[in-house]
Motif scaffolding. Structure first.
Motif, PDB file in Angstrom:
ATOM      1  N   ARG A  69      -5.144   8.402  -4.315  1.00  0.00           N
ATOM      2  CA  ARG A  69      -4.750   9.218  -3.395  1.00  0.00           C
ATOM      3  C   ARG A  69      -6.160   9.249  -2.111  1.00  0.00           C
ATOM      4  O   ARG A  69      -7.470   9.832  -2.808  1.00  0.00           O
ATOM      5  N   GLY A  70      -5.603   9.418  -1.063  1.00  0.00           N
ATOM      6  CA  GLY A  70      -7.156   9.211   0.233  1.00  0.00           C
ATOM      7  C   GLY A  70      -7.460   7.734   0.328  1.00  0.00           C
ATOM      8  O   GLY A  70      -8.690   7.819   0.744  1.00  0.00           O
ATOM      9  N   ARG A  71      -7.609   6.898  -0.640  1.00  0.00           N
ATOM     10  CA  ARG A  71      -8.168   5.463  -0.787  1.00  0.00           C
ATOM     11  C   ARG A  71      -7.970   5.110   0.798  1.00  0.00           C
ATOM     12  O   ARG A  71      -6.263   5.098   1.147  1.00  0.00           O
ATOM     13  N   ASN A  72      -7.858   3.960   1.041  1.00  0.00           N
ATOM     14  CA  ASN A  72      -7.793   3.173   2.222  1.00  0.00           C
ATOM     15  C   ASN A  72      -8.327   1.391   1.699  1.00  0.00           C
ATOM     16  O   ASN A  72      -9.281   1.004   1.168  1.00  0.00           O
ATOM     17  N   LEU A  73      -7.365   0.752   1.328  1.00  0.00           N
ATOM     18  CA  LEU A  73      -7.506  -0.596   0.245  1.00  0.00           C
ATOM     19  C   LEU A  73      -7.268  -1.600   0.849  1.00  0.00           C
ATOM     20  O   LEU A  73      -6.532  -2.017   2.102  1.00  0.00           O
ATOM     21  N   GLU A  74      -8.857  -2.812   1.895  1.00  0.00           N
ATOM     22  CA  GLU A  74      -8.908  -3.333   2.696  1.00  0.00           C
ATOM     23  C   GLU A  74      -9.282  -4.477   1.635  1.00  0.00           C
ATOM     24  O   GLU A  74      -9.666  -4.950   0.994  1.00  0.00           O
ATOM     25  N   ASP A  75      -8.775  -5.955   2.369  1.00  0.00           N
ATOM     26  CA  ASP A  75      -9.322  -7.309   1.951  1.00  0.00           C
ATOM     27  C   ASP A  75      -8.785  -7.337   0.452  1.00  0.00           C
ATOM     28  O   ASP A  75     -10.517  -7.978  -0.162  1.00  0.00           O
ATOM     29  N   CYS A  76      -8.154  -6.518   0.464  1.00  0.00           N
ATOM     30  CA  CYS A  76      -7.201  -7.344  -1.420  1.00  0.00           C
ATOM     31  C   CYS A  76      -6.729  -7.641  -1.763  1.00  0.00           C
ATOM     32  O   CYS A  76      -5.349  -7.703  -1.033  1.00  0.00           O
ATOM     33  N   VAL A  77      -5.712  -8.025  -3.240  1.00  0.00           N
ATOM     34  CA  VAL A  77      -4.516  -8.305  -4.706  1.00  0.00           C
ATOM     35  C   VAL A  77      -5.073  -6.810  -4.620  1.00  0.00           C
ATOM     36  O   VAL A  77      -5.620  -6.440  -5.462  1.00  0.00           O
ATOM     37  N   ARG A 100      -5.528  -3.429   6.288  1.00  0.00           N
ATOM     38  CA  ARG A 100      -5.571  -4.577   6.566  1.00  0.00           C
ATOM     39  C   ARG A 100      -5.625  -6.228   5.114  1.00  0.00           C
ATOM     40  O   ARG A 100      -6.573  -5.486   4.929  1.00  0.00           O
ATOM     41  N   ASN A 101      -5.549  -7.245   6.101  1.00  0.00           N
ATOM     42  CA  ASN A 101      -5.129  -7.503   4.899  1.00  0.00           C
ATOM     43  C   ASN A 101      -5.311  -7.784   3.196  1.00  0.00           C
ATOM     44  O   ASN A 101      -5.553  -8.264   2.548  1.00  0.00           O
ATOM     45  N   VAL A 102      -3.839  -7.159   3.025  1.00  0.00           N
ATOM     46  CA  VAL A 102      -3.711  -6.616   1.313  1.00  0.00           C
ATOM     47  C   VAL A 102      -2.346  -6.886   1.245  1.00  0.00           C
ATOM     48  O   VAL A 102      -1.499  -7.483   1.272  1.00  0.00           O
ATOM     49  N   LYS A 103      -2.697  -8.030   0.085  1.00  0.00           N
ATOM     50  CA  LYS A 103      -1.698  -7.961  -0.605  1.00  0.00           C
ATOM     51  C   LYS A 103      -1.083  -7.221  -1.940  1.00  0.00           C
ATOM     52  O   LYS A 103      -1.745  -7.389  -2.408  1.00  0.00           O
ATOM     53  N   VAL A 104       0.067  -7.040  -2.484  1.00  0.00           N
ATOM     54  CA  VAL A 104       0.091  -6.009  -2.992  1.00  0.00           C
ATOM     55  C   VAL A 104       1.851  -6.898  -3.782  1.00  0.00           C
ATOM     56  O   VAL A 104       2.530  -7.370  -3.865  1.00  0.00           O
ATOM     57  N   ILE A 105       1.765  -7.005  -5.290  1.00  0.00           N
ATOM     58  CA  ILE A 105       2.307  -7.615  -6.258  1.00  0.00           C
ATOM     59  C   ILE A 105       3.004  -6.322  -6.759  1.00  0.00           C
ATOM     60  O   ILE A 105       2.026  -5.475  -7.640  1.00  0.00           O
ATOM     61  N   CYS A 106       4.268  -6.195  -7.032  1.00  0.00           N
ATOM     62  CA  CYS A 106       4.324  -4.732  -7.865  1.00  0.00           C
ATOM     63  C   CYS A 106       5.594  -4.764  -8.999  1.00  0.00           C
ATOM     64  O   CYS A 106       6.240  -6.493  -8.539  1.00  0.00           O
ATOM     65  N   MET A 107       5.105  -5.379 -10.431  1.00  0.00           N
ATOM     66  CA  MET A 107       5.985  -6.184 -11.204  1.00  0.00           C
ATOM     67  C   MET A 107       6.762  -4.503 -12.135  1.00  0.00           C
ATOM     68  O   MET A 107       6.004  -3.684 -12.372  1.00  0.00           O
ATOM     69  N   GLY A 108       7.338  -5.073 -12.688  1.00  0.00           N
ATOM     70  CA  GLY A 108       7.876  -3.869 -13.825  1.00  0.00           C
ATOM     71  C   GLY A 108       9.570  -5.393 -14.540  1.00  0.00           C
ATOM     72  O   GLY A 108       9.569  -5.628 -13.246  1.00  0.00           O
ATOM     73  N   ASP A 109       9.698  -4.108 -15.313  1.00  0.00           N
ATOM     74  CA  ASP A 109      11.188  -4.259 -15.685  1.00  0.00           C
ATOM     75  C   ASP A 109      11.648  -3.800 -15.743  1.00  0.00           C
ATOM     76  O   ASP A 109      11.602  -2.754 -16.866  1.00  0.00           O
ATOM     77  N   THR A 110      12.878  -3.268 -14.848  1.00  0.00           N
ATOM     78  CA  THR A 110      14.315  -2.491 -15.722  1.00  0.00           C
ATOM     79  C   THR A 110      14.588  -2.201 -16.861  1.00  0.00           C
ATOM     80  O   THR A 110      15.261  -1.079 -16.424  1.00  0.00           O
ATOM     81  N   GLN A 111      15.094  -3.161 -17.614  1.00  0.00           N
ATOM     82  CA  GLN A 111      15.038  -3.225 -19.017  1.00  0.00           C
ATOM     83  C   GLN A 111      14.669  -1.802 -19.771  1.00  0.00           C
ATOM     84  O   GLN A 111      14.034  -1.594 -20.807  1.00  0.00           O
ATOM     85  N   GLN A 112      13.145  -2.416 -19.658  1.00  0.00           N
ATOM     86  CA  GLN A 112      11.608  -1.687 -20.010  1.00  0.00           C
ATOM     87  C   GLN A 112      11.260   0.036 -19.294  1.00  0.00           C
ATOM     88  O   GLN A 112       9.649   0.074 -19.534  1.00  0.00           O
ATOM     89  N   VAL A 113      12.371   0.790 -18.552  1.00  0.00           N
ATOM     90  CA  VAL A 113      11.622   2.072 -17.986  1.00  0.00           C
ATOM     91  C   VAL A 113      11.708   3.339 -19.379  1.00  0.00           C
ATOM     92  O   VAL A 113      12.482   3.317 -20.349  1.00  0.00           O
TER      93      VAL A 113
END
Length: 161
Positions: A69-77, A100-113
């Motif tokens: 919260r409150g952070r700004n992530l830039e130039d990263c994955v 800027r220049n951020v790639k986000v990878i969201c991972m998960g398995d909806t069978q394992q909630v």
């Protein structure tokens, strides 16, 4: 996110407080890279020497969700794991911190909630796919097949436990 009773207050600095939560990341990295626990430049021993959960901060930084919260992530994955256990609001909080220049990878398995407030149909991962599908710069991948953690996991998922 914690499973079961909360650990509560943990003494020490940020690294010492987050070590118990980060062990799974180290386990996965070691498995993926087939590295030995004392590999140079990859992992460093914690001050007490009992675990290897601190990662080289020049390469990888691991933070609990609460510290974004409150952070700004830039130039990263950014890799968000277990997003099926996040609420729509929690995932929104995280994703609106991406600069800027951020790639986000969201991972998960909806069978394992396993978060008590989420379901296989109503969780952060499903909301993400539903609301962002078709937007430029967005893509998702669904892996299907028989590869899993192991036979116990398969049995629990198949039983609907």
């Amino acid at each position: 996110m914690e499973i079961g009773p909360k650990l509560g207050y943990l003494p020490g600095d940020l690294t010492e407080k987050t070590d118990p939560y980060m062990e799974y990341i180290v386990d996965l990295m070691l498995k993926l890279h087939n590295e030995h626990r004392r590999a140079p430049n990859a992992l460093a021993a914690t001050p007490n020497g009992t675990s290897l959960s601190r990662l080289n901060p020049k390469v990888i930084q691991v933070l609990p969700i609460n510290y974004t919260r409150g952070r700004n992530l830039e130039d990263c994955v950014v890799i968000l794991d277990e997003t099926q256990n996040l609420s729509r609001e929690d995932l929104r909080t995280l994703l609106t911190r991406m600069g800027r220049n951020v790639k986000v990878i969201c991972m998960g398995d909806t069978q394992q909630v396993d978060a008590p407030f989420n379901s296989p149909e109503n969780n952060g991962l499903n909301w993400l796919v539903r609301l962002l599908r078709g937007n430029p710069g967005y893509a998702h991948l669904v892996l299907r097949g028989r590869k899993s953690r192991g036979p116990i996991t398969d049995m629990v998922v198949a039983a609907g436990l």
